[in-house]
Motif scaffolding. Structure first.
Motif, PDB file in Angstrom:
ATOM      1  N   GLY A 140      -8.488   1.820  -3.501  1.00  0.00           N
ATOM      2  CA  GLY A 140      -8.220   1.323  -2.156  1.00  0.00           C
ATOM      3  C   GLY A 140      -7.093   0.303  -2.160  1.00  0.00           C
ATOM      4  N   GLY A 195      -5.777   5.761   0.620  1.00  0.00           N
ATOM      5  CA  GLY A 195      -5.861   4.687  -0.357  1.00  0.00           C
ATOM      6  C   GLY A 195      -4.637   4.715  -1.257  1.00  0.00           C
ATOM      7  N   PRO A 221     -10.729   4.986  -1.339  1.00  0.00           N
ATOM      8  CA  PRO A 221      -9.750   4.827  -0.247  1.00  0.00           C
ATOM      9  C   PRO A 221     -10.383   4.205   0.997  1.00  0.00           C
ATOM     10  N   SER A 226       0.818  -1.224   0.000  1.00  0.00           N
ATOM     11  CA  SER A 226       0.000   0.000   0.000  1.00  0.00           C
ATOM     12  C   SER A 226       0.852   1.274   0.000  1.00  0.00           C
TER      13      SER A 226
END
Ligand code: ZN
Length: 434
Positions: free
Chosen positions: A115, A52, A406, A43
């Motif tokens: 996301g 996100g 997100p 991420s």
């Protein structure tokens, strides 16, 4: 057919897949904490202020995320290559080289402002399954392939190159990264001139399994663990042109108008009524509307609408469209307008393999998990791979049904459950398929 084959056929229906052996009861489990760790690390690539990612295909962040994933794949004892379409393919030989490979995979590219779970959960879990097998020294009979498909969000490009053909028109489209798909494929190490080398055909794979977040709220609302995906719905879209007559909004009496907007309003209402008038999980949407000339004081003379219908059954989509068109004829008559329909896009439904659905369901239940069978309203790489072999899809809950945002979130325990279903379905398939 011996007696064992016969009883399995009773269990699984007609045999398109040659299930030969009884399923293995395995005690293997994935390391759920490690999947979450890997998801967190992934991420960081393309992280955005909303929490996100914007890791659109062919961006710098995409390339960094792909590097990271390749490192994980190597650590999971997979032999990693990037194919001409830019798909990352990690292979591990099986004990029987005459068998076709078992595939698992998903994608790690995101939509703009997406996301951290869409695609990532399935990708990190497929790698985790490979790592678990490597750590436990469990070698499958079938060759194993973990694939991270290129540019899923821009039109399932990487998986489409495997299951079909990418047209030069598609290659010239500009992707969200600002690069054409052609240049993007080069950017991530592929070769758009060699796409035919990526193509596989019916029978080239034993099966494909994909774990994915639901992206809808059914499992979360009903507090269920696992979704057994019945298929990826077909989508047909039409541009609907409504023509009336643009005239003065002050001087034209109500009974002398040919108001294209009024006709469009009746049409939108009719679409909703018709789609909900028959049982089933079909959906229909008018998601786009433009009116001309578009002024307070002019009766609209022309409206263009976007109509979309989705269902697992293509004939149902056509049946609903027929009813909608008939109703449009009535509306045209009563409003003094005309309706014209142009089909602009059509994606055929991709049902998952019936026996794989049963196997996923049974595997989940053997792990003490609750299940529900449901269609996927969103597109996935599995729909492209369905063209070359049997596919199965496993859904885990999306909290609040939120995705492409997100705010997308799936709980660690749900992800671990999904990955364990993926692992154990793969093991059962490996022992059962010829
Ligand atoms: Zn996805």
């Amino acid at each position: 057919m011996n007696r064992r084959d016969f009883s399995l056929n009773l269990l699984f229906g007609a045999a398109a897949i040659g299930f030969r052996r009884l399923p293995l009861q395995s005690s293997l489990r994935v390391n759920g904490d490690r999947i979450v760790e890997h998801l967190n690390a992934l991420s960081q690539f393309g992280k955005n202020p909303q929490g996100g990612v914007s890791r659109v295909a062919f961006s710098d962040a995409d390339r960094q995320g792909r590097e990271f994933a390749q490192g994980l794949m190597r650590a999971a004892s997979l032999e990693v290559t990037v194919d001409a379409a830019g798909n990352i393919v990690g292979r591990r030989a099986g004990t029987d080289s005459t068998l076709k490979p078992l595939l698992m995979g998903s994608h790690i590219d995101s939509v703009p402002e997406g996301g951290n779970f869409d695609g990532d959960v399935g990708s990190m879990s497929a790698i985790e399954v490979a790592q678990t097998l490597a750590e436990k020294n469990h070698r499958t009979r079938h060759p194993l392939e973990v694939i991270i498909f290129a540019d899923e969000e821009g039109g399932t490009i990487g998986s489409h190159a495997i299951g079909g053909e990418i047209s030069s028109k598609q290659l010239n489209l500009v992707s969200s990264s600002g690069k054409t798909i052609r240049d993007g494929i080069k950017f991530i190490g592929g070769d758009p001139e060699m796409l035919s080398s990526v193509r596989r055909h019916k029978g080239d794979i034993a099966a494909y399994l994909e774990l994915h977040i639901e992206q809808g709220g059914i499992l979360d609302t009903e507090k269920l663990n696992i979704g057994v995906v019945e298929g990826i719905v077909g989508i047909t879209q039409w541009e609907v042109k409504v023509e009336g007559f643009a005239n003065h909004a002050g001087t034209t009496p109500m009974n002398q108008r040919r108001d294209a907007m009024l006709a469009a309003a009746k049409f939108i209402d009719a679409v909703n009524r018709i789609v909900t008038s028959v049982p089933g999980r079909q959906v229909g949407t008018v998601g786009k509307l433009q009116a001309w000339p578009g002024a307070y004081n002019v009766i609209p003379g022309k409206v263009v609408l976007g109509l979309e219908l989705r269902d697992l059954d293509a004939t149902k989509i056509q049946m609903l469209f027929g009813k909608i068109r008939d109703e449009a004829t009535q509306i045209a008559k009563s409003t003094g307008t005309t309706f014209e329909f142009t089909e602009t896009n059509s994606i055929v439904p991709a049902p998952t393999d019936e026996r794989l659905r049963k196997l996923i369901d049974e595997t989940a239940k053997s792990l003490g998990l609750s299940t529900k069978w449901l269609p996927s309203g969103a597109g996935h790489d599995a729909q492209e791979i369905a063209r070359i072999g049997p596919v199965g899809m496993i859904f885990v809950p999306s909290v609040g049904g939120i995705s492409h945002s997100p705010k997308e979130y799936s709980r660690p325990e749900d992800i671990a459950n999904g990955a364990n279903v993926l692992l154990n379905t793969l093991l059962r398939l490996d022992s059962m398929m010829g």
